[in-house]
Scaffold this motif. Structure first.
Motif, PDB file in Angstrom:
ATOM      1  N   LEU A   1       0.817  -1.136   0.021  1.00  0.00           N
ATOM      2  CA  LEU A   1       0.015   0.059   0.171  1.00  0.00           C
ATOM      3  C   LEU A   1       1.003   1.225   0.101  1.00  0.00           C
ATOM      4  CD1 LEU A   1      -2.823   1.385   0.110  1.00  0.00           C
ATOM      5  CD2 LEU A   1      -2.715   1.163   2.706  1.00  0.00           C
ATOM      6  N   VAL A   2       1.835   1.290   0.829  1.00  0.00           N
ATOM      7  CA  VAL A   2       2.873   2.458   0.839  1.00  0.00           C
ATOM      8  C   VAL A   2       3.468   2.566  -0.559  1.00  0.00           C
ATOM      9  CG1 VAL A   2       4.922   3.384   1.939  1.00  0.00           C
ATOM     10  CG2 VAL A   2       3.126   2.177   3.283  1.00  0.00           C
ATOM     11  N   ILE A   3       3.973   1.675  -1.166  1.00  0.00           N
ATOM     12  CA  ILE A   3       4.525   1.695  -2.552  1.00  0.00           C
ATOM     13  C   ILE A   3       3.619   2.152  -3.509  1.00  0.00           C
ATOM     14  CG2 ILE A   3       5.672   0.159  -4.324  1.00  0.00           C
ATOM     15  CD1 ILE A   3       6.664  -1.811  -2.210  1.00  0.00           C
ATOM     16  N   GLY A   4       2.310   1.754  -3.464  1.00  0.00           N
ATOM     17  CA  GLY A   4       1.283   2.193  -4.430  1.00  0.00           C
ATOM     18  C   GLY A   4       1.036   3.754  -3.961  1.00  0.00           C
ATOM     19  N   ILE A   5       0.898   4.297  -2.908  1.00  0.00           N
ATOM     20  CA  ILE A   5       0.746   5.481  -2.540  1.00  0.00           C
ATOM     21  C   ILE A   5       1.897   6.384  -3.165  1.00  0.00           C
ATOM     22  CG2 ILE A   5       0.429   7.280  -0.745  1.00  0.00           C
ATOM     23  CD1 ILE A   5      -1.110   5.064   0.732  1.00  0.00           C
ATOM     24  N   ALA A   6       3.030   5.872  -2.888  1.00  0.00           N
ATOM     25  CA  ALA A   6       4.357   6.663  -3.275  1.00  0.00           C
ATOM     26  C   ALA A   6       4.367   6.800  -4.890  1.00  0.00           C
ATOM     27  CB  ALA A   6       5.677   6.081  -2.697  1.00  0.00           C
ATOM     28  N   ALA A   7       3.961   5.796  -5.521  1.00  0.00           N
ATOM     29  CA  ALA A   7       4.085   5.792  -7.161  1.00  0.00           C
ATOM     30  C   ALA A   7       3.053   6.966  -7.510  1.00  0.00           C
ATOM     31  CB  ALA A   7       3.473   4.520  -7.569  1.00  0.00           C
ATOM     32  N   VAL A   8       1.764   6.845  -6.849  1.00  0.00           N
ATOM     33  CA  VAL A   8       0.673   7.691  -7.381  1.00  0.00           C
ATOM     34  C   VAL A   8       1.167   9.178  -7.197  1.00  0.00           C
ATOM     35  CG1 VAL A   8      -1.712   8.806  -6.688  1.00  0.00           C
ATOM     36  CG2 VAL A   8      -1.243   6.173  -6.886  1.00  0.00           C
ATOM     37  N   VAL A   9       1.858   9.492  -5.802  1.00  0.00           N
ATOM     38  CA  VAL A   9       2.519  10.926  -5.571  1.00  0.00           C
ATOM     39  C   VAL A   9       3.397  11.085  -6.678  1.00  0.00           C
ATOM     40  CG1 VAL A   9       3.552  12.234  -3.976  1.00  0.00           C
ATOM     41  CG2 VAL A   9       2.065  10.759  -3.199  1.00  0.00           C
ATOM     42  N   VAL A  10       4.290  10.332  -6.983  1.00  0.00           N
ATOM     43  CA  VAL A  10       5.288  10.830  -8.068  1.00  0.00           C
ATOM     44  C   VAL A  10       4.850  11.051  -9.227  1.00  0.00           C
ATOM     45  CG1 VAL A  10       7.135   9.702  -9.254  1.00  0.00           C
ATOM     46  CG2 VAL A  10       7.184   9.171  -6.554  1.00  0.00           C
ATOM     47  N   ILE A  11       3.980  10.175  -9.715  1.00  0.00           N
ATOM     48  CA  ILE A  11       3.208  10.296 -10.945  1.00  0.00           C
ATOM     49  C   ILE A  11       2.294  11.963 -11.085  1.00  0.00           C
ATOM     50  CG2 ILE A  11       1.486   9.591 -12.475  1.00  0.00           C
ATOM     51  CD1 ILE A  11       2.177   6.593 -11.732  1.00  0.00           C
ATOM     52  N   ALA A  12       1.813  12.105  -9.999  1.00  0.00           N
ATOM     53  CA  ALA A  12       1.016  13.545  -9.794  1.00  0.00           C
ATOM     54  C   ALA A  12       2.001  14.700  -9.830  1.00  0.00           C
ATOM     55  CB  ALA A  12       0.096  13.511  -8.453  1.00  0.00           C
ATOM     56  N   LEU A  13       3.116  14.468  -9.246  1.00  0.00           N
ATOM     57  CA  LEU A  13       3.988  15.442  -9.138  1.00  0.00           C
ATOM     58  C   LEU A  13       4.540  15.698 -10.565  1.00  0.00           C
ATOM     59  CD1 LEU A  13       5.961  15.092  -5.922  1.00  0.00           C
ATOM     60  CD2 LEU A  13       4.357  16.580  -6.263  1.00  0.00           C
ATOM     61  N   PHE A  14       5.073  14.558 -11.359  1.00  0.00           N
ATOM     62  CA  PHE A  14       5.396  14.777 -12.710  1.00  0.00           C
ATOM     63  C   PHE A  14       4.514  15.225 -13.678  1.00  0.00           C
ATOM     64  CE2 PHE A  14       6.087  12.943 -17.081  1.00  0.00           C
ATOM     65  CZ  PHE A  14       7.238  13.284 -17.102  1.00  0.00           C
ATOM     66  N   ALA A  15       3.032  14.970 -13.293  1.00  0.00           N
ATOM     67  CA  ALA A  15       2.038  15.765 -14.261  1.00  0.00           C
ATOM     68  C   ALA A  15       2.134  16.973 -13.748  1.00  0.00           C
ATOM     69  CB  ALA A  15       0.754  14.722 -14.052  1.00  0.00           C
ATOM     70  N   LEU A  16       1.991  17.406 -12.834  1.00  0.00           N
ATOM     71  CA  LEU A  16       2.182  18.781 -12.300  1.00  0.00           C
ATOM     72  C   LEU A  16       3.161  19.640 -12.925  1.00  0.00           C
ATOM     73  CD1 LEU A  16       0.798  21.264 -10.785  1.00  0.00           C
ATOM     74  CD2 LEU A  16       2.108  20.522  -8.732  1.00  0.00           C
ATOM     75  N   TRP A  17       4.069  19.344 -12.865  1.00  0.00           N
ATOM     76  CA  TRP A  17       5.556  19.945 -13.377  1.00  0.00           C
ATOM     77  C   TRP A  17       5.441  19.766 -14.945  1.00  0.00           C
ATOM     78  CZ3 TRP A  17       8.888  17.568 -16.914  1.00  0.00           C
ATOM     79  CH2 TRP A  17      10.111  18.336 -17.223  1.00  0.00           C
ATOM     80  N   TRP A  18       4.844  18.816 -15.566  1.00  0.00           N
ATOM     81  CA  TRP A  18       4.599  18.738 -17.062  1.00  0.00           C
ATOM     82  C   TRP A  18       3.518  20.080 -17.561  1.00  0.00           C
ATOM     83  CZ3 TRP A  18       0.844  17.803 -20.343  1.00  0.00           C
ATOM     84  CH2 TRP A  18       0.880  17.704 -21.584  1.00  0.00           C
ATOM     85  N   LEU A  19       2.567  20.168 -16.627  1.00  0.00           N
ATOM     86  CA  LEU A  19       1.537  21.308 -16.973  1.00  0.00           C
ATOM     87  C   LEU A  19       1.931  22.528 -16.755  1.00  0.00           C
ATOM     88  CD1 LEU A  19      -1.727  19.597 -15.407  1.00  0.00           C
ATOM     89  CD2 LEU A  19      -1.230  19.955 -17.631  1.00  0.00           C
TER      90      LEU A  19
END
Length: 434
Positions: A368-386
């Motif tokens: 569960l922790v690994i999944g949450i960390a992956a979602v956070v990383v993807i969200a931050l990358f998407a925010l940076w790209w926008l």
């Protein structure tokens, strides 16, 4: 924190300390003379030239002759320069360059005339911070040189040098934080010993050591870029760029005082290379597979040999960059430091600290922790790209471009007429002619 064993430091007899100081001083002087010759020869090879070949075997006497020329050359001071600070500035820079080597480990434990000692002058629990502090003090030598010369070119070069060193010291220091987290120490000898531990691959020991340039690649790359900017070397030699500032803070210096700055530059180049070797490339440990096949060559008096070879490789990198890359613009250089290296270093340090805490607490074993960390990383990358998307280009104007719109330049150059004035004068000339 790993227990720090400094029992061998501070117990050497006075004569052994004196030997270490003299040997260190002589080694740095001889190494500087060699690096001057080495840089000329290597750049000559890159540019299909011969380099120095006339004086001494392979031209080795040329660097020595240049050094002697600087010592006996006329040493003058501008009339309007500050007498005390003009002389004090190069002494500060030269002293700081030598002092940084007092905590640099050349090798492990050896026996010298029956006394067990380490091939290092001294060590402290915060040795790396001492090196950074000494480098910060060295900045005063460049700032005072520009200010005391009472010359606009020298002052501008000093301001550039101070801004450049301060900016890139930040990214350099942040790159070292990840090393502190991994080694759990700021002692140079302890960091080297931590890198001597075997690196297990799939649970097997293949003789590889835990060198941090493998484990901390972003920190290693950031440090290598920062050390070039810290030493004012090409392509970051903006404080001395001859096309803009003559020689920058060195413009008014000559003779022996100029030689001290010249010596400090090459010693600083070797210093940052030695720090990189110590903190990222295993220090005095032998490279793989020598350390695996012949363990005896990874201890004792072999240490200084491996240390010197690694440092010389990084000095070769300095020469390679000088011979291949053009000089940066100052705004590009500062943008690289403040908008890229420092933010990336901060993110990387937080990531390393988070991973180490997660390992210590056992969080990585929870899916569960690994999944949450992956979602956070993807969200931050998407925010940076926008946020980093380029805006839509504005439609090009069909109006004719007027380079003198708004009265540029102000005031007009001698004999220059703005378009409105030129039209009026032309109309008056035609009316008069008719």
């Amino acid at each position: 924190m790993i227990p720090l064993d400094l029992s061998l430091f501070g117990t050497d007899p006075w004569w052994l300390v004196l030997i270490k100081v003299v040997v260190l001083f002589v080694v740095l002087l001889v190494w500087t003379i060699f690096n001057v010759w080495y840089e000329r020869r290597l750049v000559g090879k890159m540019q299909h030239r011969l380099g120095p070949i006339m004086n001494g075997p392979f031209g080795l006497g040329q660097a020595l002759a240049d050094g002697m020329k600087l010592l006996i050359k006329e040493d003058f001071r501008p009339k309007s320069a500050d007498r005390v600070l003009f002389t004090l500035a190069p002494l500060i820079a030269g002293t700081a360059a030598f002092t940084a080597w007092s905590v640099m480990p050349f090798g492990g434990e050896v026996e010298v005339f029956g006394v067990r000692t380490r091939l290092q002058l001294t060590d402290l629990p915060i040795s790396v911070l001492v090196i950074l502090a000494v480098a910060s003090v060295g900045i005063y030598g460049f700032v005072l040189a520009g200010w005391s010369s009472n010359s606009p070119y020298s002052l501008l070069g000093a301001l550039r040098s101070s801004a450049q060193m301060i900016s890139y010291e930040l990214s350099m220091g942040l790159a070292l934080v990840a090393v502190f987290l991994h080694s759990k120490s700021m002692s140079t000898s302890q960091i080297v010993e931590a890198q001597g531990q075997p690196l297990l691959i799939f649970g097997q020991d293949w003789g590889l050591q835990s060198w941090y340039f493998l484990l901390l690649i972003p920190s290693f790359v950031i440090y290598v870029i920062s050390m070039v900017g810290e030493t004012n070397r090409a392509p970051f030699d903006l404080p001395e760029c001859e096309s803009e500032l003559v020689s920058g803070y060195l413009t008014e210096y000559s003779g022996f005082r100029y030689a001290i700055y010249f010596l400090a530059e090459y010693i600083n180049m070797a210093t940052v290379s030695a720090v990189c070797t110590t903190l990222f490339v295993g220090g005095y440990h032998a490279p793989w597979p020598i350390n695996w096949l012949v363990p005896a060559m990874d201890q004792g008096w072999w240490g200084p040999l491996w240390f010197a070879l690694k440092v010389q490789l990084f000095i070769s990198l300095f020469v390679w960059l000088r011979g291949t890359l053009p000089r940066f613009r100052y705004d590009q250089f500062m943008t690289l430091g403040w908008k890229w290296l420092i933010p990336i270093s901060l993110v990387w340090v937080m990531l390393v600290a988070t991973v180490r805490i997660a390992r210590a607490e056992g969080w990585l074993a929870n899916p569960l922790v690994i999944g949450i960390a992956a979602v956070v990383v993807i969200a931050l990358f998407a925010l940076w790209w926008l946020l980093d998307r380029e805006p839509e280009p504005e439609p090009e104007s069909t109006a004719a471009f007027d380079p003198f719109a708004g009265g540029y330049p102000v005031p007009p150059m001698p004999g220059q007429r703005l378009p409105e004035q030129a039209d009026v004068l032309h109309a008056e000339a035609e009316r008069t002619h008719t």
